[in-house]
Every structure is written in C-alpha cells, then in structure tokens.
Design a protein around this motif. Structure first.
Motif, PDB file in Angstrom:
ATOM      1  N   GLY A  61       0.902  -1.272  -0.031  1.00 22.95           N
ATOM      2  CA  GLY A  61      -0.212  -0.033   0.252  1.00 22.95           C
ATOM      3  C   GLY A  61       0.947   1.240  -0.028  1.00 22.95           C
ATOM      4  N   LEU A  62       0.878   2.161   1.039  1.00 19.64           N
ATOM      5  CA  LEU A  62       1.229   3.331   0.951  1.00 19.64           C
ATOM      6  C   LEU A  62       2.689   3.148   1.383  1.00 19.64           C
ATOM      7  CD1 LEU A  62      -1.363   5.519   2.889  1.00 19.64           C
ATOM      8  CD2 LEU A  62      -0.985   5.347   0.194  1.00 19.64           C
ATOM      9  N   GLN A  63       3.159   2.235   1.748  1.00 21.87           N
ATOM     10  CA  GLN A  63       4.751   1.987   1.835  1.00 21.87           C
ATOM     11  C   GLN A  63       5.297   2.022   0.564  1.00 21.87           C
ATOM     12  OE1 GLN A  63       5.996  -1.210   4.483  1.00 21.87           O
ATOM     13  NE2 GLN A  63       4.398  -0.738   5.933  1.00 21.87           N
ATOM     14  N   LYS A  64       4.609   1.743  -0.426  1.00 21.15           N
ATOM     15  CA  LYS A  64       5.029   1.727  -2.056  1.00 21.15           C
ATOM     16  C   LYS A  64       5.329   3.305  -2.321  1.00 21.15           C
ATOM     17  CE  LYS A  64       5.745  -1.345  -4.345  1.00 21.15           C
ATOM     18  NZ  LYS A  64       4.796  -2.007  -5.177  1.00 21.15           N
ATOM     19  N   LEU A  65       4.420   4.178  -1.741  1.00 21.76           N
ATOM     20  CA  LEU A  65       4.464   5.562  -2.213  1.00 21.76           C
ATOM     21  C   LEU A  65       5.640   6.238  -1.580  1.00 21.76           C
ATOM     22  CD1 LEU A  65       3.295   7.467  -3.972  1.00 21.76           C
ATOM     23  CD2 LEU A  65       1.548   8.139  -2.218  1.00 21.76           C
ATOM     24  N   ASP A  66       5.558   5.491  -0.176  1.00 17.01           N
ATOM     25  CA  ASP A  66       6.874   6.207   0.843  1.00 17.01           C
ATOM     26  C   ASP A  66       8.172   5.942   0.041  1.00 17.01           C
ATOM     27  OD1 ASP A  66       5.078   6.465   2.601  1.00 17.01           O
ATOM     28  OD2 ASP A  66       5.727   4.662   3.823  1.00 17.01           O
ATOM     29  N   MET A  67       8.459   4.624  -0.884  1.00 19.20           N
ATOM     30  CA  MET A  67       9.684   4.593  -1.404  1.00 19.20           C
ATOM     31  C   MET A  67       9.790   5.583  -2.589  1.00 19.20           C
ATOM     32  SD  MET A  67       9.402   0.366  -1.879  1.00 19.20           S
ATOM     33  CE  MET A  67       9.109  -0.719  -0.528  1.00 19.20           C
ATOM     34  N   VAL A  68       8.787   5.986  -3.448  1.00 16.34           N
ATOM     35  CA  VAL A  68       9.016   6.779  -4.351  1.00 16.34           C
ATOM     36  C   VAL A  68       9.384   8.173  -3.877  1.00 16.34           C
ATOM     37  CG1 VAL A  68       7.729   8.013  -6.169  1.00 16.34           C
ATOM     38  CG2 VAL A  68       7.170   5.625  -5.777  1.00 16.34           C
ATOM     39  N   LEU A  69       8.755   8.599  -2.716  1.00 12.98           N
ATOM     40  CA  LEU A  69       9.210   9.801  -2.198  1.00 12.98           C
ATOM     41  C   LEU A  69      10.734   9.849  -1.773  1.00 12.98           C
ATOM     42  CD1 LEU A  69       7.463  12.588  -2.241  1.00 12.98           C
ATOM     43  CD2 LEU A  69       6.078  10.318  -2.510  1.00 12.98           C
ATOM     44  N   LYS A  70      10.918   8.546  -0.981  1.00 13.17           N
ATOM     45  CA  LYS A  70      12.146   8.545  -0.234  1.00 13.17           C
ATOM     46  C   LYS A  70      13.254   8.648  -1.368  1.00 13.17           C
ATOM     47  CE  LYS A  70      13.709   4.702   1.082  1.00 13.17           C
ATOM     48  NZ  LYS A  70      14.028   3.440   1.806  1.00 13.17           N
TER      49      LYS A  70
ATOM     50  N   LYS B  82     -12.076  13.742   1.212  1.00 15.86           N
ATOM     51  CA  LYS B  82     -11.432  14.344   2.067  1.00 15.86           C
ATOM     52  C   LYS B  82     -10.409  13.630   2.953  1.00 15.86           C
ATOM     53  CE  LYS B  82     -14.105  18.785   1.776  1.00 15.86           C
ATOM     54  NZ  LYS B  82     -14.951  19.746   2.656  1.00 15.86           N
ATOM     55  N   ASN B  83     -11.334  12.606   3.316  1.00 16.93           N
ATOM     56  CA  ASN B  83     -10.666  11.862   4.406  1.00 16.93           C
ATOM     57  C   ASN B  83      -9.261  11.033   3.761  1.00 16.93           C
ATOM     58  OD1 ASN B  83     -10.740   9.647   6.756  1.00 16.93           O
ATOM     59  ND2 ASN B  83     -10.805   8.309   4.956  1.00 16.93           N
ATOM     60  N   TYR B  84      -9.373  10.453   2.534  1.00 20.37           N
ATOM     61  CA  TYR B  84      -8.347   9.894   1.738  1.00 20.37           C
ATOM     62  C   TYR B  84      -7.325  11.147   1.608  1.00 20.37           C
ATOM     63  CZ  TYR B  84      -5.484   7.674  -1.785  1.00 20.37           C
ATOM     64  OH  TYR B  84      -4.378   7.207  -2.254  1.00 20.37           O
ATOM     65  N   THR B  85      -7.619  12.124   1.295  1.00 14.56           N
ATOM     66  CA  THR B  85      -6.693  13.450   0.991  1.00 14.56           C
ATOM     67  C   THR B  85      -6.088  13.610   2.347  1.00 14.56           C
ATOM     68  OG1 THR B  85      -8.027  14.372  -0.776  1.00 14.56           O
ATOM     69  CG2 THR B  85      -6.548  15.734   0.210  1.00 14.56           C
ATOM     70  N   THR B  86      -6.506  13.814   3.471  1.00 15.05           N
ATOM     71  CA  THR B  86      -6.060  14.095   4.523  1.00 15.05           C
ATOM     72  C   THR B  86      -4.997  12.840   4.899  1.00 15.05           C
ATOM     73  OG1 THR B  86      -7.902  14.939   5.512  1.00 15.05           O
ATOM     74  CG2 THR B  86      -6.534  14.411   7.139  1.00 15.05           C
ATOM     75  N   GLN B  87      -5.329  11.685   4.663  1.00  9.63           N
ATOM     76  CA  GLN B  87      -4.293  10.609   5.321  1.00  9.63           C
ATOM     77  C   GLN B  87      -2.956  10.740   4.289  1.00  9.63           C
ATOM     78  OE1 GLN B  87      -4.877   8.932   7.825  1.00  9.63           O
ATOM     79  NE2 GLN B  87      -6.820   9.762   7.862  1.00  9.63           N
ATOM     80  N   ILE B  88      -3.219  11.300   3.001  1.00 11.83           N
ATOM     81  CA  ILE B  88      -1.895  11.310   2.231  1.00 11.83           C
ATOM     82  C   ILE B  88      -1.404  12.452   2.244  1.00 11.83           C
ATOM     83  CG2 ILE B  88      -1.241  11.393  -0.404  1.00 11.83           C
ATOM     84  CD1 ILE B  88      -2.563   8.538   0.420  1.00 11.83           C
ATOM     85  N   VAL B  89      -1.817  13.703   2.552  1.00 12.21           N
ATOM     86  CA  VAL B  89      -1.278  14.752   2.437  1.00 12.21           C
ATOM     87  C   VAL B  89      -0.632  15.003   3.780  1.00 12.21           C
ATOM     88  CG1 VAL B  89      -1.792  17.280   2.831  1.00 12.21           C
ATOM     89  CG2 VAL B  89      -2.952  16.037   0.821  1.00 12.21           C
ATOM     90  N   SER B  90      -1.095  14.696   4.959  1.00  9.99           N
ATOM     91  CA  SER B  90      -0.744  14.585   6.088  1.00  9.99           C
ATOM     92  C   SER B  90       0.739  13.719   6.313  1.00  9.99           C
ATOM     93  CB  SER B  90      -1.456  14.377   7.346  1.00  9.99           C
ATOM     94  OG  SER B  90      -2.073  13.172   7.264  1.00  9.99           O
ATOM     95  N   ARG B  91       0.776  12.750   5.645  1.00  8.60           N
ATOM     96  CA  ARG B  91       1.805  11.603   5.665  1.00  8.60           C
ATOM     97  C   ARG B  91       2.876  12.275   4.838  1.00  8.60           C
ATOM     98  NH1 ARG B  91       1.293   6.027   5.970  1.00  8.60           N
ATOM     99  NH2 ARG B  91       3.077   4.839   5.191  1.00  8.60           N
ATOM    100  N   TYR B  92       2.750  13.266   3.913  1.00  8.37           N
ATOM    101  CA  TYR B  92       4.041  13.663   3.386  1.00  8.37           C
ATOM    102  C   TYR B  92       4.012  15.134   3.234  1.00  8.37           C
ATOM    103  CZ  TYR B  92       3.673   8.904   1.166  1.00  8.37           C
ATOM    104  OH  TYR B  92       3.603   7.570   1.129  1.00  8.37           O
ATOM    105  N   LYS B  93       3.448  15.941   4.217  1.00 11.68           N
ATOM    106  CA  LYS B  93       3.355  17.433   4.474  1.00 11.68           C
ATOM    107  C   LYS B  93       4.714  17.918   4.796  1.00 11.68           C
ATOM    108  CE  LYS B  93       1.842  18.011   9.238  1.00 11.68           C
ATOM    109  NZ  LYS B  93       0.747  18.530  10.074  1.00 11.68           N
TER     110      LYS B  93
END
Length: 548
Positions: A107-116, A203-214
């Motif tokens: 899941g989002l750990q794959k997106l973590d890799m992209v940003l890292k 908005k709920n989904y957006t909050t989770q993604i945006v706050s994760r990488y803010k």
C-alpha cells in the motif's frame, strides 16, 4: 451505515522526509522558486511508479529519470479498488459506502519508497490525488437488470476489449471519481463534486495522504485531480456546469492547505476555457508588466509580454494568423493536403473552410471546466494544463494549413493562451502533460475514456520526425512565452522485475487481445500509447535539454 477506517496503522510523518524547508517549492511574482532562486523545470510522467514490483525497480527508474535531466516527475498518489486484489499494489478499498486505506507493504509504503528515493536523486514529485477517468465501458452501459446480475466491482473482461490487461497497466485503471460514485450508490459523474458523503470520503483519503508527506521536501505539489470534468465514463447530470467543478476545487484546495501549509496546490484540469461562463472568482485579467518582445535572435530565455486573454483578442489574432498563412501558402504554392486527423489518424476528406467566429470546443465551456475561474482561487498556487491532440480539439483549423500543421499551430495557440491566463493572475504556469501518438505506438494507444485500442496496426499516428518537430515547437513556445514547467507524457522504462498478476507481468501478450508491439518483451513499463523507450527517448531528451 457508511463509515471510514484506516487499515493497519495511522499514517505517520517519516523522519527521512523532514529536511530543511528551504527546499520546498514556493511561488513568487509569477514564478516557481526554491531557496530564493527561480526554478524552471522539465519533467515526465510515470503514473505507474508505486505499482512496480520491487524497491530496486523504483530506484532504477528514478535514477534514469534524473540522469536524463528531468527534475520533476508526476505520479498517481491514488490506487482505488472495489475488492481487495490478490496481487499488486492498492491504496484504498472503496466498497458499499465505506473506505479502507492500506498503509501496508503493498500500500502506501510503496509511495513512501517513491518519495524517499526521489529526494535521494534530487527529484520533485507532483502527486495526483484522484482521476476523472475509470472506464468500464460495456459494464456501465448494460441494462440495469444485467448490472444487478453481477457485482458492480467486477471488471468488464468482455472478449475484444482490452480490460484483460493487468490491473494498473492503463493510466485510467487506478480507480478515481467514478469508483466513489458507484460504490456510494449514485449515478452521475458530477455527484462526486456535490454529494456530501462522497466529498467527505475523498477528503478523508486526501487528509491521510497529504498529512503523511506534508514535511517531505520531495513533494513539488498536490494535484487535486487528473483532468477533472463534468462527465466521464458515467455521464453528467443536467445540473453540472463550470461553477460546479470550480466550487469543488475551492473546497478541496482549502482543505489541502489546512492540512499542509508547506506545499503548492494545483488543479490538474485539462485547461479548458469558457469566456462567456459566469464566474465564481474575480478572474478578470489585469494588464501584464511592460516588457519588450525579443527579436528572433534573442536568447530563448527571453520572455515575451502577452496581452490578456479575451475572446475578442483570440478571434482577432486567429484571423490575422490565417491571413499570414494564406499569403505564405499562395507564395510557396504549398496548399494544404486534404484531410482531417482523428485520434492520431489522417482520414481523407475534402477540406472545409471553417467559420472564424467560433472559438472552438476547448474555449466554450462544453467540458464543464473554466480553468481561468479555477486559477483565480486563492489556494490554487499555479496554472496547470495538458495538451493531447489525439484526444482533444484545441482550436479551429486554419484552411490554409495541412492537418499536421494545424495540429502544431493549435498547440502553439493553446500554450500561448495559458501563458496569458496565468500572467494576468500573476501565477506560474506549467504544461503538466503533453504527447503525440506515433505510428510505432498506435497499437498501444488507449484513449483516456476507453479500455480498448482503436488501432490494430501502425497506419495511424504521426511519424517520429513529426513528433519531434511538434515537441520542439511546443517546448520552445513554452520557453518564449514564460512557462515555468514543461512535462512530457510519458516515461518508458525497461529491465523491470516481472511478477504474475501484477502491473509488470511476465508475458503481457498472454493476458491481452491487443497486439501491443511495445510490450512483446517482459519487464517494460506500462504504455497507453505515449511511452518513449530507448533510442527514441534520447532524441526527445535532446529537444527538452535545449529547452532547459
């Protein structure tokens, strides 16, 4: 009862992303800046990055993008499913009015890799939060009784369609707005923009993604949606008009900024105009700062001052352009070849002198989008627009030009129009996606609101030379008229790890009806008709390096 919950753990901020805020991109005086210096950039799209099978594949792809000279990459920060898949990446389950966000290793750990790793290679990432397009054509158009006989989340695999491609292969197969609409029990595409339950879920989904990488300095901006419009695979209601889409943008942009004050926010819309539509915002153009126009021999870094974009001026300049091309055609005895271009293919037909009083569908609001009104929203940081002539019309054809030359000229007019609109509102402007389907890519081409290739051979599309000439003209036009960012669509990557049942499958031809010439070998990235691989990529990169 509808409810929202998070699977596994609550998203957290990662220490590896909390570098100095000076690397955050900001806007000032109509320009992008980083650490006090102007930041003009070239970029590419790799929507499939988080769906790659290994972290090393993500590293290799980002390393190659950086080596090619790009500084910004655009990818999907959404991956919605309606049932939990057996294999592959997914970010959010949307089912029967409830949502589950997957923060696990698939899941989002794959997106973590992209940003890292983007940060590691000095790349910025534009993260798109949802998609306008998610076609399941035959399923959505069946009789209601037939639909009820199947679960709505089943993918349509009718023989002859291309839906048997691996999940996440096509850019429109990552979920998006119509998944929310279907799973929350609504019918019209624009219910996504107006229904409280759906907006709260997004908005709920957006909050989770945006706050994760803010705090991530690798994030360039939050793109609210890819190509939002009134309609999609699901049609629009009779109530949808440009202000419907603009109101939704204002609400979501404010929400994002309330969660993350560090990063820019953009719309992601295609860039359609509507001169005569009522506005929500004060988007009346202000005069540009005086600046002399450069001579033909001036440095390409010179910027031309533009008159504000108005319907009257657009029509006036178009007529003047036609007069010049008519004189040139007569003098050179080079009258246009008869024909029109339909989704990448030249079709013979008598040339028609078109009426010069109409602005064309890209300027009349027929898509339900008013990009000027959206850009005037305070929380929208910069203008973003797209250019895909194989799928959209961008002007009224000049009867003195060939179909190919009309396509190029309309693209020039489109780029210039967006430079004007952004300049009048003192905001930066970026072309965040453009591409042409070549003859070699024609069998792979799938339009954004389809799952089936319209061509089965290489008789359609432009030649590589025509593509390169058009790309050169458009990129130089962008430089001349002050675009701060230009993004080619899309990156092609080879040597990827294959895994059955995932986006990068071992034998793509064994899972599809399509004669997909660019996918005859395993380990290549997805291609919906615009990917550039190997030798072709070096030619295109030279064009962009000149623009840089």
């Amino acid at each position: 009862m509808r409810f929202f919950r998070i699977l596994f753990t609550v998203p957290v901020l990662f220490a590896s992303f909390t570098t100095a805020q000076s690397r955050f991109v900001v806007t000032k005086d109509g320009k992008f800046q980083v650490n006090g210096s102007d930041f003009n950039w070239m970029g590419t799209t790799a929507y499939w990055l988080p769906s790659l099978n290994t972290e090393q594949d993500i590293i290799n792809t980002l390393a190659n993008i950086s080596t090619a000279g790009y500084t910004v990459v655009r990818t999907w920060a959404f991956n919605d499913v309606e049932t939990t898949p057996t294999n592959g990446t997914w970010f959010q389950l949307i089912n029967n009015g409830s949502t589950v966000i997957n923060t696990g290793s698939n899941g989002l750990q794959k997106l973590d890799m992209v940003l890292k790793h983007a940060e590691r290679f000095g790349l910025y990432v534009i993260l798109s939060l949802t998609n306008n397009w998610n076609p399941r054509e035959n399923l959505d158009r069946r009789l209601e009784s037939d639909i009820q006989a199947r679960t709505l989340w089943d993918r349509d695999v009718t023989p002859g369609t291309n839906n048997s491609l691996p999940r996440n292969f096509l850019s429109n197969d990552y979920g998006g707005m119509d998944v929310y609409v279907r799973q929350f029990g609504y019918e019209n595409h624009d219910d996504f923009y107006t229904t409280a339950a759906i907006k709260n879920a997004f908005k709920n989904y957006t909050t989770q993604i945006v706050s994760r990488y803010k705090n991530s300095s690798a994030v360039f901006s939050w793109e609210i949606a890819n190509d939002p419009r009134c309609s999609s695979t699901l049609g629009a209601s009779s109530n949808c008009e440009t202000r419907t889409v603009t109101r939704w943008h204002a609400e979501i942009a404010r929400h994002i900024r309330s969660v993350d004050p560090n990063h820019l926010v953009s719309s992601g819309n295609h860039g359609f105009f509507c001169f005569d539509c009522p506005k929500l915002s004060d988007s009346s153009p202000s005069p540009p700062s005086p600046s002399p126009s450069p001579s033909p021999s001036s440095s390409p870094q010179s910027r031309r001052s533009l008159h504000p974009l108005t319907k009257k001026r657009l029509l006036q300049e178009r007529r003047e352009q036609w007069k010049r091309t008519r004189v040139a055609a007569i003098q050179s005895r080079n009258l246009p070849t008869e024909g029109i271009r339909v989704r990448g293919q030249w079709d013979a037909t008598p040339t028609r002198r078109q009426v010069g009083n109409g602005v064309g569908s890209a300027y009349d609001g027929s898509a339900g989008v008013d990009s000027q009104d959206i850009l005037a929203i305070k929380e929208i940081s910069f203008s973003s627009f797209q250019l895909f002539p194989d799928q959209n019309s961008y002007g009224v054809d000049d009867p003195n030009l060939s179909p190919y030359d009309n396509m190029v000229q309309n693209g020039v007019e489109w780029i210039t129009a967006h430079a004007r609109a952004a300049q009048s509102l003192r905001k930066p402007v970026a072309l965040t996606g453009f591409g042409l389907v070549t003859q070699a890519n024609a069998p792979s081409f799938v339009p954004f609101n389809s799952s089936t290739p319209p061509f089965t051979n290489q008789s359609a599309g432009v030649t590589d030379e025509q593509r390169d000439a058009a790309y050169d003209t458009w990129s130089q036009t962008g430089v001349t008229y002050g675009l701060q960012g230009i993004m080619q669509y899309q990156w092609g990557q080879t040597g990827l790890t294959t895994q059955p049942g995932t986006t990068i499958s071992p034998n793509i031809n064994g899972t599809t009806q399509s004669t997909n010439v660019n996918q005859t070998e395993a380990g290549q990235s997805p291609n919906d008709g615009y990917a550039i691989f190997n030798a072709d990529r070096s030619k295109v990169q030279r064009i962009f390096s000149d623009a840089v």
